[in-house]
Design a protein around this motif. Structure first.
Motif, PDB file in Angstrom:
ATOM      1  N   TRP A 376     -10.359  17.009  28.860  1.00  0.00           N
ATOM      2  CA  TRP A 376     -10.561  18.430  28.583  1.00  0.00           C
ATOM      3  C   TRP A 376     -10.699  18.678  27.072  1.00  0.00           C
ATOM      4  CZ3 TRP A 376     -12.151  22.513  30.992  1.00  0.00           C
ATOM      5  CH2 TRP A 376     -11.807  23.794  30.579  1.00  0.00           C
ATOM      6  N   SER A 384     -16.847  25.177  25.092  1.00  0.00           N
ATOM      7  CA  SER A 384     -16.649  26.390  24.296  1.00  0.00           C
ATOM      8  C   SER A 384     -17.974  26.876  23.712  1.00  0.00           C
ATOM      9  CB  SER A 384     -15.642  26.103  23.186  1.00  0.00           C
ATOM     10  OG  SER A 384     -15.512  27.224  22.367  1.00  0.00           O
TER      11      SER A 384
ATOM     12  N   PHE B  87     -11.424  33.017  24.804  1.00  0.00           N
ATOM     13  CA  PHE B  87     -11.777  31.938  25.720  1.00  0.00           C
ATOM     14  C   PHE B  87     -11.072  30.636  25.343  1.00  0.00           C
ATOM     15  CE2 PHE B  87     -14.424  28.254  26.741  1.00  0.00           C
ATOM     16  CZ  PHE B  87     -14.423  28.357  28.127  1.00  0.00           C
ATOM     17  N   ASN B  88     -10.857  30.440  24.029  1.00  0.00           N
ATOM     18  CA  ASN B  88     -10.253  29.180  23.570  1.00  0.00           C
ATOM     19  C   ASN B  88      -8.817  28.984  24.046  1.00  0.00           C
ATOM     20  OD1 ASN B  88     -12.559  28.267  22.239  1.00  0.00           O
ATOM     21  ND2 ASN B  88     -12.120  29.636  20.526  1.00  0.00           N
ATOM     22  N   THR B  90      -8.026  28.985  26.977  1.00  0.00           N
ATOM     23  CA  THR B  90      -8.121  28.120  28.165  1.00  0.00           C
ATOM     24  C   THR B  90      -7.951  26.638  27.795  1.00  0.00           C
ATOM     25  OG1 THR B  90     -10.510  28.027  27.944  1.00  0.00           O
ATOM     26  CG2 THR B  90      -9.636  29.664  29.487  1.00  0.00           C
ATOM     27  N   TRP B  92      -5.771  25.421  25.898  1.00  0.00           N
ATOM     28  CA  TRP B  92      -4.333  25.131  25.912  1.00  0.00           C
ATOM     29  C   TRP B  92      -3.737  25.240  27.296  1.00  0.00           C
ATOM     30  CZ3 TRP B  92      -2.358  23.109  21.605  1.00  0.00           C
ATOM     31  CH2 TRP B  92      -3.042  23.334  20.410  1.00  0.00           C
ATOM     32  N   ILE B  93      -4.205  26.243  28.038  1.00  0.00           N
ATOM     33  CA  ILE B  93      -3.565  26.533  29.325  1.00  0.00           C
ATOM     34  C   ILE B  93      -3.975  25.528  30.407  1.00  0.00           C
ATOM     35  CG2 ILE B  93      -3.476  28.234  31.207  1.00  0.00           C
ATOM     36  CD1 ILE B  93      -3.718  30.416  29.056  1.00  0.00           C
ATOM     37  N   THR B  94      -5.266  25.185  30.427  1.00  0.00           N
ATOM     38  CA  THR B  94      -5.805  24.414  31.564  1.00  0.00           C
ATOM     39  C   THR B  94      -5.055  23.100  31.849  1.00  0.00           C
ATOM     40  OG1 THR B  94      -7.920  25.386  31.024  1.00  0.00           O
ATOM     41  CG2 THR B  94      -7.955  23.588  32.608  1.00  0.00           C
TER      42      THR B  94
END
Lengths: 678, 145
Positions: A376, A384, B87-88, B90, B92-94
Motif C-alpha cells: 500500500w 494518490s 484523501f491521504n 486513507t 494511514w487508515i487502510t
C-alpha cells in the motif's frame, strides 16, 4: 559470438513454445511420446539460454562494444569479476539471468519429479515453460541483450558503430555485495515459480491432497532462503555503499523483495497446518499464488521504475508487458482456484481459538497485513496521484510507523505459536508453557528501562525478543533433558540428536531465533546518533565513548577510479582500537561522473562506528567527515546467518525417517537373501 | 584531487534538526531519500534545506510551522509521509483497517468451525473424549511437532 547468442535466444523461444504445446497436446491426446517430447524440449531450453548467457559473458570479457548492452555497462579497465557481474548489472542482462535461472530450476524439477508425479508433471512443465516463454519473448523482442550499438544519424536512421570504450558499470554496482546480491535475490524470486507450478498442476489434475505441498516444501524453503540471503546482502550493500548510515530505507525496490518474502513466510508456516490437519487448503493456494505474483511484481517494480527509487539504474519501459503478464497469470490462477473450490474442502475442523491452528492463522494474518502495508505504501503515490491529481511521497517514516507495531506483534506470535497444542491448548498447558518466559521477559524489561532504553517500541521489541528466546531455549532444553535421562547422552549430544531426529521442528526454532537476533539489530537503530565535522590532520571528533582522529589524507589512482582516501585512528575510551580508511571515489569511465562513498566501519557486537568521508572543504585544507554510532547492527547480519543455518537444518531429512526407510529396505531385502540361500 | 563539498554548520541543536529533517525528502531530484540521509556528493539541496530548518528553529518556530512552510515552499512532495488529511488519510487508515477486518474474519472462521464441532451428536462426543485420552497417552511416547 553475438549472432550465436541471438540464435540461441530465438531457438529458446521456439523450443519453449513447442514444449508448452507438446505437453498440453500430449495430455489431451494421451500421447506419451508427445508428453516426453515436451519434457525434452523444456530440458533443451536450458541449453539454449545457457548458450546465450555464456555468449553474453564472453562479449563482456572481451569488451565487445559493438553490442549496445556491453558498451552501456562495461569499460576496458573494469576488473574481470565486475565484467562478469555486469551480465545482471542492467535491464537486458538481468532479465536474461532471470529467464536462465527459471529454465535451470525447471530442468532440476523435471529430473527430480518426472517419474514420481507422472500425472502432474506435464502440467508443471507447461506452467514453468509459459513463464519461460514470456521471458524468452522479452529477451528477443523487447530487451534484447545482443542488440548492436548504433549511432542515430541526422535523418534518424541508425548507423552501426563501435565506441572506443564503454560507459562503464554504474559505480554503485561496483561492490562485491552487488556481485552476489542480485543472483541470490533472483534465485529466490524465480524459485517460487516451482511451488506455484505444482499448485496449478494440482488444481488442474484435481490432486488436491498435500502431495504438491510435500513435493515442493524443500523448493519453497530453498527459494525463501535465497530470497532472505538476497535481501540481507542488499541491506549490506546499501550499508557499505550508499553511505547514509543505514541499511534499509524502504525504497520501492527494497520493498519489492520484502513483499514476496513476507507472503512466502506465511505460506511456509501455513502449509504445516495442511500437512498435519488437512486444513487451510484454499488459503495455501491463495498464498502461493500471491507469493508468485509478488515475485513478478517485485521484478516489475525493480525493472520498470514505475515508482521513483534510488535504484534508478534499473529503470526501463518493460512495465506494460510485465503488467499484462501478471494480469494473465493472476486471472488464470484465480479462475482455477474458484473452479476447484469444491475439491479444496477442509478435512478437519478448528476446535479452539487458543490452538496451534489458530495461531498459524493469526501469524498468517500479521504477515499478510505487513505485506499489504508495504504494498500500500509503495503504490500509494500512484493511487494518490490518480485520485487527487497531485503527487505525494511515501517514505521511511510512514513504513516505520505502520510496520513496527505489526512486526512487534509478529515477534510475539513467533514465541506463542509453537507452544500451543494442536486442536486445543488447556489452561494448564498455557500456564506451564508461558509462565516463566513471560516472567523472565517482563523482569528483564526493568533493567532495560534503567539502562536507558526509553524508546517504547525499542523497549517492547527487546522484551518480546527475550520472551521468544526463552521459549525457544526452553523447547530445546525440555526435549534434550528428556533425552539425557532416556539415553545417557550429554546435554549437547542430546540437543544435536534431538535436532537431527526432527530437523523441521528444531530447524524452525533456529530460524525463529535468527529472526529474533535480526529484530534486536533492527531495534538498535532507534538509538543511532551521528556527528559531523571539518577535519585537518590531527583534528578529532568524539561520539559517545569513541573519538576519531584524522591522521592522513591521500590521493589514490587506479585505472578504474581515482580516490580521496583518509586514514583515521579510532579510540575507544582513549585507547586506540582501529585504523579506518574512508574514501570518496570518482570513477573514470562513462555516464556516472558523480563521486561515490566508500565508508569504513568498525564493527563490534555492541555497536558499529561508521565513518563517511563526505569530501573536502572549498579551501582544500580540510576533510568533511561524518561519524555514525549505530548500536547492535552486527546482530542483523548474525541473525541472517542463523536464519540460513536454521533453514539448512530444516532442509535435512529427519534421522527418524532415514532409519525407518533403511529398515524398510532391509526388510525387503531379507526374503531375497533367504531365497538365495535356499 | 580533494573533492569539494558544502560544509554543514548548524546553529540549532543537531538532534532537533535531524528529527525535523526526517519529515522531509531531499528535493535534489537524484536520491529521493530522507533529507537527513541524502549524502550524495555535490547535492545542492540537502545542506541549504537543513540550514533552513536550523535557522527556523533558532527563530523559535514550531515543528508544525516549519513543516507547513516547507510544504508551501517546495510542494507537498517534500513531506516524507502522506499528510494526515483528506484523501491521504486513507494511506494511514487502510493497513490497520485491513488488519482489523482480517482479524475479525479469522475469529469468525474459528468460531464457525467451533460451532460446527459442538454440533456433533452426543455419541460422537463420547468417542471424541476417548479419542482425546488415547491421543494424550500417545503424546507421552511421540514428541509433538
Amino acid at each position: 559470438m553475438a549472432q550465436i547468442g541471438q540464435f540461441a535466444l530465438a531457438l529458446a523461444w521456439v523450443v519453449t513454445a513447442y514444449s508448452i504445446i507438446a505437453s498440453l497436446l500430449g495430455i489431451r491426446l494421451k500421447h506419451d511420446n508427445l508428453i516426453a517430447s515436451g519434457r525434452n524440449a523444456a530440458l533443451g531450453t536450458v541449453a539454449c539460454i545457457t548458450t546465450a548467457i555464456v555468449c553474453l559473458g564472453y562479449l563482456f570479457a572481451v569488451s565487445d562494444f559493438s553490442i549496445k548492452y556491453i558498451a552501456a555497462h562495461s569499460n576496458r579497465d573494469l576488473p574481470i569479476y565486475f565484467k562478469v557481474s555486469s551480465i545482471w548489472g542492467g535491464q537486458e542482462g538481468s532479465l536474461l539471468f532471470w529467464g536462465w535461472l527459471l529454465t535451470v530450476y525447471a530442468a532440476l524439477v523435471i529430473i527430480q519429479n518426472w517419474r514420481k508425479h507422472s500425472a502432474m508433471m506435464p502440467y508443471v512443465v507447461a506452467v514453468l515453460m509459459s513463464t519461460s516463454f514470456f521471458f524468452t519473448w522479452m529477451h528477443l523482442f523487447v530487451v534484447n541483450p545482443f542488440n548492436q550499438t548504433v549511432f542515430l544519424q541526422a535523418d534518424a536512421s541508425p548507423l552501426p558503430f563501435v565506441p572506443r570504450d564503454g560507459q562503464g558499470l554504474n559505480p554503485l554496482l561496483q561492490d562485491p555485495y552487488m556481485v552476489i546480491h542480485p543472483p541470490m535475490l533472483y534465485l529466490g524470486f524465480v524459485g517460487f515459480a516451482v511451488p506455484f507450478a505444482f499448485a496449478m498442476a494440482a488444481m488442474i489434475t484435481k490432486q488436491l491432497g498435500d502431495t504438491w505441498i510435500r513435493t515442493t516444501r524443500r523448493w519453497t524453503m530453498v527459494a525463501w532462503m535465497f530470497l532472505s540471503i538476497g535481501i540481507l546482502l542488499g541491506g549490506k550493500w546499501a550499508y557499505h555503499e550508499l553511505g547514509w548510515g543505514g541499511f534499509w530505507a524502504w525504497d520501492p525496490v527494497e520493498n519489492a523483495s520484502l513483499m514476496p518474502w513476507l507472503i512466502g513466510t506465511a505460506f511456509l508456516n501455513s502449509v504445516m497446518v495442511q500437512e498435519k490437519k488437512g486444513m487451510l487448503k484454499v488459503w495455501n493456494m491463495v498464498l502461493i499464488i500471491l507469493t508468485y505474483i509478488m515475485s513478478l511484481f517485485g521484478t516489475l517494480l525493480t525493472r520498470s521504475g514505475m515508482v521513483q527509487s534510488v535504484h534508478a539504474f534499473a529503470q526501463s519501459p518493460v512495465g506494460g508487458y510485465f503488467r499484462a503478464f501478471i494480469i494473465v497469470a493472476l486471472s488464470g490462477a484465480l479462475y482455477l482456484l474458484f473452479d476447484r473450490l469444491p475439491y479444496l474442502k477442509s478435512e478437519n475442523q478448528m476446535e479452539s481459538i487458543v490452538s496451534r491452528e489458530s495461531s498459524f492463522m493469526f501469524n498468517n494474518l500479521i504477515l499478510l497485513a505487513a505485506c499489504f502495508a508495504v504494498f500500500w505504501g509503495t503504490v500509494f503515490p500512484i493511487i494518490s496521484e490518480a485520485v487527487t491529481g497531485s503527487k505525494i511521497t511515501v517514505g521511511a517514516p510512514f513504513f516505520n510507523k505502520v510496520n513496527v507495531p505489526i512486526a512487534i506483534f509478529l515477534v510475539f506470535l513467533t514465541g506463542v505459536g509453537p507452544l500451543l497444542a494442536w486442536r486445543r491448548a488447556s489452561p494448564n498447558s498455557l500456564r506451564r508453557n508461558f509462565l516463566w518466559p513471560a516472567i523472565i521477559a517482563l523482569a528483564s524489561g526493568v533493567p532495560l528501562y534503567l539502562l536507558g532504553i526509553r524508546h517504547f517500541y525499542a523497549w517492547l521489541s527487546l522484551v518480546m525478543s527475550i520472551f521468544v528466546t526463552v521459549t525457544i531455549v526452553r523447547e530445546f532444553y525440555k526435549g534434550a533433558a528428556a533425552r539425557t535421562i532416556g539415553t545417557g547422552e550429554t546435554l549437547v549430544e542430546a540437543i544435536v540428536n534431538l535436532t537431527l531426529r526432527n530437523t523441521r521442528r528444531y530447524g524452525g526454532y533456529v530460524i525463529h531465533f535468527g529472526f529474533i537476533l535480526l529484530f534486536v539489530g533492527l531495534a538498535g537503530q532507534a538509538f543511532t546518533t551521528d556527528a559531523e565535522g571539518e577535519m585537518a590532520i590531527g583534528d578529532t571528533i568524539s561520539i559517545r565513548e569513541y573519538t576519531i582522529r584524522m591522521d592522513k589524507l591521500a590521493i589514490d589512482d587506479t585505472p578504474n577510479y581515482s580516490a580521496d582516501k583518509a586514514t583515521v585512528s579510532l579510540f575507544e575510551y582513549g585507547k586506540k582500537v582501529a585504523n579506518l580508511y574512508p574514501e570518496k571515489r570518482l570513477y573514470k569511465a562513462g555516464q556516472e561522473t558523480q563521486p561515490t562513498t566508500e565508508v569504513s566501519i568498525y564493527s563490534t557486537a555492541k555497536n558499529d562506528v561508521y565513518v563517511v568521508f563526505q569530501g573536502g572543504t572549498r579551501d582544500g585544507k580540510k576533510a568533511i567527515v561524518q561519524v555514525f554510532y549505530n548500536p547492535l547492527v552486527m546482530w542483523v547480519w548474525i541473525g541472517g546467518i542463523v536464519l540460513v543455518v536454521g533453514t539448512l537444518i530444516a532442509l535435512l531429512p529427519n534421522k527418524k525417517a532415514i532409519l525407518r526407510r533403511r529398515s524398510e529396505i532391509e526388510s525387503k531385502e531379507e526374503p531375497k537373501e533367504i531365497e538365495a540361500k535356499a | 584531487m580533494l573533492v569539494v563539498t558544502a560544509p554543514l554548520s548548524l546553529a540549532a541543536d543537531r538532534q532537533r534538526v535531524k528529527e525535523i529533517g526526517q519529515k522531509f525528502i531531499c528535493v535534489c531530484g537524484v536520491c529521493n531519500q530522507l533529507l537527513t540521509e541524502c549524502n550524495h556528493f555535490g547535492c545542492q539541496s540537502s545542506g541549504p534545506m537543513l540550514a533552513e530548518i536550523a535557522a527556523e528553529l533558532d527563530e523559535g518556530q514550531t515543528d508544525q510551522s516549519i513543516i507547513s512552510h516547507f510544504a508551501e515552499k517546495y510542494g507537498i512532495t517534500v513531506l516524507s509521509a502522506p499528510p494526515v488529511s483528506g484523501f491521504n488519510l486513507t494511506a494511514w487508515i487502510t493497513p490497520f483497517a485491513a488488519l482489523i477486518i482480517g482479524g475479525l474474519l479469522v475469529v469468525y472462521f474459528v468460531r464457525q468451525f467451533r460451532s460446527k464441532w459442538r454440533a456433533v451428536p452426543a455419541a460422537d462426543v463420547d468417542v471424541a473424549k476417548y479419542q482425546q485420552k488415547v491421543e494424550e497417552e500417545l503424546k507421552k511416547f511421540i514428541p509433538e511437532d
